[in-house]
Design a protein around this motif. Structure first.
Motif, PDB file in Angstrom:
ATOM      1  N   ALA A  24       9.112   5.064  -8.859  1.00 34.97           N
ATOM      2  CA  ALA A  24       9.879   5.381  -7.651  1.00 34.97           C
ATOM      3  C   ALA A  24      11.257   4.724  -7.698  1.00 34.97           C
ATOM      4  CB  ALA A  24       9.113   4.937  -6.414  1.00 34.97           C
ATOM      5  N   ARG A  25      11.300   3.478  -8.116  1.00 38.55           N
ATOM      6  CA  ARG A  25      12.597   2.791  -8.244  1.00 38.55           C
ATOM      7  C   ARG A  25      13.500   3.530  -9.230  1.00 38.55           C
ATOM      8  NH1 ARG A  25      11.698  -2.020 -11.744  1.00 38.55           N
ATOM      9  NH2 ARG A  25      11.639  -0.270 -13.218  1.00 38.55           N
ATOM     10  N   ASP A  26      12.947   3.887 -10.377  1.00 44.20           N
ATOM     11  CA  ASP A  26      13.755   4.544 -11.404  1.00 44.20           C
ATOM     12  C   ASP A  26      14.244   5.915 -10.948  1.00 44.20           C
ATOM     13  OD1 ASP A  26      13.287   2.332 -12.961  1.00 44.20           O
ATOM     14  OD2 ASP A  26      11.747   3.285 -14.208  1.00 44.20           O
ATOM     15  N   ALA A  27      13.506   6.533 -10.041  1.00 43.65           N
ATOM     16  CA  ALA A  27      13.895   7.845  -9.525  1.00 43.65           C
ATOM     17  C   ALA A  27      14.955   7.756  -8.431  1.00 43.65           C
ATOM     18  CB  ALA A  27      12.667   8.582  -8.998  1.00 43.65           C
ATOM     19  N   GLY A  28      15.213   6.544  -7.937  1.00 43.24           N
ATOM     20  CA  GLY A  28      16.253   6.374  -6.930  1.00 43.24           C
ATOM     21  C   GLY A  28      15.772   6.102  -5.530  1.00 43.24           C
ATOM     22  N   PHE A  29      14.458   5.944  -5.348  1.00 43.65           N
ATOM     23  CA  PHE A  29      13.941   5.617  -4.020  1.00 43.65           C
ATOM     24  C   PHE A  29      14.202   4.147  -3.705  1.00 43.65           C
ATOM     25  CE2 PHE A  29      11.417   9.390  -5.055  1.00 43.65           C
ATOM     26  CZ  PHE A  29      11.509  10.107  -3.875  1.00 43.65           C
ATOM     27  N   ALA A  30      14.409   3.866  -2.411  1.00 45.32           N
ATOM     28  CA  ALA A  30      14.714   2.503  -1.975  1.00 45.32           C
ATOM     29  C   ALA A  30      13.509   1.782  -1.395  1.00 45.32           C
ATOM     30  CB  ALA A  30      15.832   2.530  -0.932  1.00 45.32           C
ATOM     31  N   GLY A  31      12.373   2.462  -1.274  1.00 41.71           N
ATOM     32  CA  GLY A  31      11.159   1.871  -0.750  1.00 41.71           C
ATOM     33  C   GLY A  31       9.983   2.783  -1.050  1.00 41.71           C
ATOM     34  N   VAL A  32       8.777   2.331  -0.709  1.00 36.62           N
ATOM     35  CA  VAL A  32       7.576   3.130  -0.943  1.00 36.62           C
ATOM     36  C   VAL A  32       6.621   2.959   0.237  1.00 36.62           C
ATOM     37  CG1 VAL A  32       7.742   2.982  -3.455  1.00 36.62           C
ATOM     38  CG2 VAL A  32       6.381   1.286  -2.212  1.00 36.62           C
ATOM     39  N   GLU A  33       5.698   3.895   0.354  1.00 38.19           N
ATOM     40  CA  GLU A  33       4.568   3.755   1.265  1.00 38.19           C
ATOM     41  C   GLU A  33       3.310   4.162   0.526  1.00 38.19           C
ATOM     42  OE1 GLU A  33       5.579   6.369   4.557  1.00 38.19           O
ATOM     43  OE2 GLU A  33       4.480   8.023   3.654  1.00 38.19           O
ATOM     44  N   ILE A  34       2.188   3.617   0.959  1.00 36.47           N
ATOM     45  CA  ILE A  34       0.886   3.917   0.351  1.00 36.47           C
ATOM     46  C   ILE A  34      -0.070   4.197   1.509  1.00 36.47           C
ATOM     47  CG2 ILE A  34      -0.991   3.117  -1.113  1.00 36.47           C
ATOM     48  CD1 ILE A  34       0.978   1.134  -2.377  1.00 36.47           C
ATOM     49  N   LEU A  35      -0.656   5.370   1.526  1.00 37.88           N
ATOM     50  CA  LEU A  35      -1.485   5.730   2.669  1.00 37.88           C
ATOM     51  C   LEU A  35      -2.664   4.774   2.823  1.00 37.88           C
ATOM     52  CD1 LEU A  35      -1.566   9.636   2.392  1.00 37.88           C
ATOM     53  CD2 LEU A  35      -0.081   8.198   3.797  1.00 37.88           C
ATOM     54  N   PHE A  36      -3.483   4.679   1.784  1.00 33.55           N
ATOM     55  CA  PHE A  36      -4.662   3.822   1.828  1.00 33.55           C
ATOM     56  C   PHE A  36      -4.712   3.004   0.544  1.00 33.55           C
ATOM     57  CE2 PHE A  36      -5.777   7.545   4.440  1.00 33.55           C
ATOM     58  CZ  PHE A  36      -6.037   6.904   5.638  1.00 33.55           C
ATOM     59  N   PRO A  37      -4.244   1.772   0.583  1.00 33.33           N
ATOM     60  CA  PRO A  37      -4.167   0.960  -0.638  1.00 33.33           C
ATOM     61  C   PRO A  37      -5.454   0.224  -0.980  1.00 33.33           C
ATOM     62  CG  PRO A  37      -3.240  -0.264   1.186  1.00 33.33           C
ATOM     63  CD  PRO A  37      -3.649   1.084   1.736  1.00 33.33           C
ATOM     64  N   TYR A  38      -6.534   0.516  -0.289  1.00 35.24           N
ATOM     65  CA  TYR A  38      -7.695  -0.355  -0.294  1.00 35.24           C
ATOM     66  C   TYR A  38      -8.566  -0.247  -1.541  1.00 35.24           C
ATOM     67  CZ  TYR A  38      -6.076  -0.206   4.472  1.00 35.24           C
ATOM     68  OH  TYR A  38      -5.272  -0.249   5.575  1.00 35.24           O
ATOM     69  N   ASP A  39      -8.294   0.724  -2.407  1.00 36.71           N
ATOM     70  CA  ASP A  39      -9.071   0.851  -3.639  1.00 36.71           C
ATOM     71  C   ASP A  39      -8.558  -0.059  -4.749  1.00 36.71           C
ATOM     72  OD1 ASP A  39     -10.772   2.718  -2.530  1.00 36.71           O
ATOM     73  OD2 ASP A  39      -9.611   4.435  -3.238  1.00 36.71           O
ATOM     74  N   GLU A  40      -7.420  -0.702  -4.530  1.00 31.58           N
ATOM     75  CA  GLU A  40      -6.845  -1.602  -5.521  1.00 31.58           C
ATOM     76  C   GLU A  40      -6.773  -3.015  -4.937  1.00 31.58           C
ATOM     77  OE1 GLU A  40      -5.955  -0.779  -8.565  1.00 31.58           O
ATOM     78  OE2 GLU A  40      -6.126   1.403  -8.412  1.00 31.58           O
ATOM     79  N   PRO A  41      -6.956  -4.044  -5.765  1.00 29.61           N
ATOM     80  CA  PRO A  41      -6.767  -5.408  -5.250  1.00 29.61           C
ATOM     81  C   PRO A  41      -5.353  -5.588  -4.720  1.00 29.61           C
ATOM     82  CG  PRO A  41      -7.869  -5.440  -7.389  1.00 29.61           C
ATOM     83  CD  PRO A  41      -7.389  -4.030  -7.175  1.00 29.61           C
ATOM     84  N   GLY A  42      -5.239  -6.153  -3.523  1.00 31.28           N
ATOM     85  CA  GLY A  42      -3.941  -6.276  -2.889  1.00 31.28           C
ATOM     86  C   GLY A  42      -2.937  -7.040  -3.722  1.00 31.28           C
ATOM     87  N   HIS A  43      -3.391  -8.101  -4.414  1.00 31.65           N
ATOM     88  CA  HIS A  43      -2.432  -8.912  -5.160  1.00 31.65           C
ATOM     89  C   HIS A  43      -1.844  -8.158  -6.342  1.00 31.65           C
ATOM     90  CE1 HIS A  43      -6.028  -9.598  -7.665  1.00 31.65           C
ATOM     91  NE2 HIS A  43      -5.207  -9.990  -8.621  1.00 31.65           N
TER      92      HIS A  43
END
Length: 249
Positions: A24-43
């Motif tokens: 996303a950064r390389d594509a030019g976006f300045a931020g991100v959102e994740i609908l449901f991040p709970y399947d990955e360890p938060g850290h």
């Protein structure tokens, strides 16, 4: 032009989740959102965000997956304990990830009891986490049949009734078009309540370019109104994500 964010649950799906922030950064976006991040360890997600140098703008509650699971519990009579459990989990993730907003999903329900339940749960959540910005989002019932919060006037009524300074509107232009057929008029009526904006094209919910929604005019209106939040692309790319991001330039 507004600041644009990428919804990493829908964009860059050709890559593993932890590689998407850098893409996303390389594509030019300045931020991100994740609908449901709970399947990955938060850290691990936080490490990926830090490597990319991008802020996480928004996550959803509750945790169930978004491809067929429940669509929230905040308006479900009798589901208060489940809602509180899920909200606390979302809050823990938001704190680890530095998420700026938590979108509180209402769920499938209807009637005055659902409205009163929604208001009580939102008031509890806002008081439980007074430093955490929260949002509610009207969602059209074609895409999500039976969803309680399916109207912008209803959202305004709920926001006014709760009256919490950390609770605001999440304005999705795609849903606004499907609900009212008038994105610009809906923004004129309710945009002052918005803390976060999402976009997708119509028809098809693909890239926000062409189609029935005049996005150049909408983005110009956001600028003229002094909207200071992010605008997130929440759409299903027609091909590879990187081939269709000209709309952010």
């Amino acid at each position: 032009m507004p600041r644009f964010a990428a919804n990493l649950s829908m964009l860059f799906r050709e890559l593993p989740v932890l590689e998407r922030p850098a893409a996303a950064r390389d594509a030019g976006f300045a931020g991100v959102e994740i609908l449901f991040p709970y399947d990955e360890p938060g850290h691990l997600i936080r490490q990926a965000l830090d490597r990319a140098g991008l802020p996480l703008i928004l996550i959803n509650t509750p945790p169930p997956n978004w491809t067929g699971g429940d669509r929230g519990f905040a308006a479900i009579p009798g589901g208060e304990e489940r809602f509180r459990h899920d909200f606390r989990r979302a809050l823990r993730y938001a704190q680890v990830l530095g998420a700026r907003h938590i979108h509180v999903m209402a769920g499938v329900a209807g009637g005055l009891e659902a409205r009163d339940t929604f208001i009580r749960n939102l008031a509890w959540a806002a008081a439980t986490a007074p430093e955490q910005p929260l949002t509610i989002e009207p969602i059209n019932t074609h895409d999500m049949p039976g969803y309680f919060l399916d109207d912008f006037d209803l959202a305004a009524e709920v926001l006014d009734t709760v009256g919490a300074p950390n609770l605001a509107l999440q304005f999705d232009a795609y849903h606004a078009h499907r609900i009212t057929g008038d994105v610009m008029g809906t923004w004129a009526a309710h945009g002052h309540r918005a803390a976060h904006v999402q976009v997708a094209g119509y028809p098809g919910r693909h890239e926000p370019a062409g189609g029935e929604i005049d996005y150049p005019a909408f983005f110009a209106r956001l600028d003229s109104d002094g909207y200071a939040g992010f605008v997130s692309g929440e759409y299903a790319p027609e091909g590879r994500t990187g081939d269709g991001i000209g709309w952010i330039t």
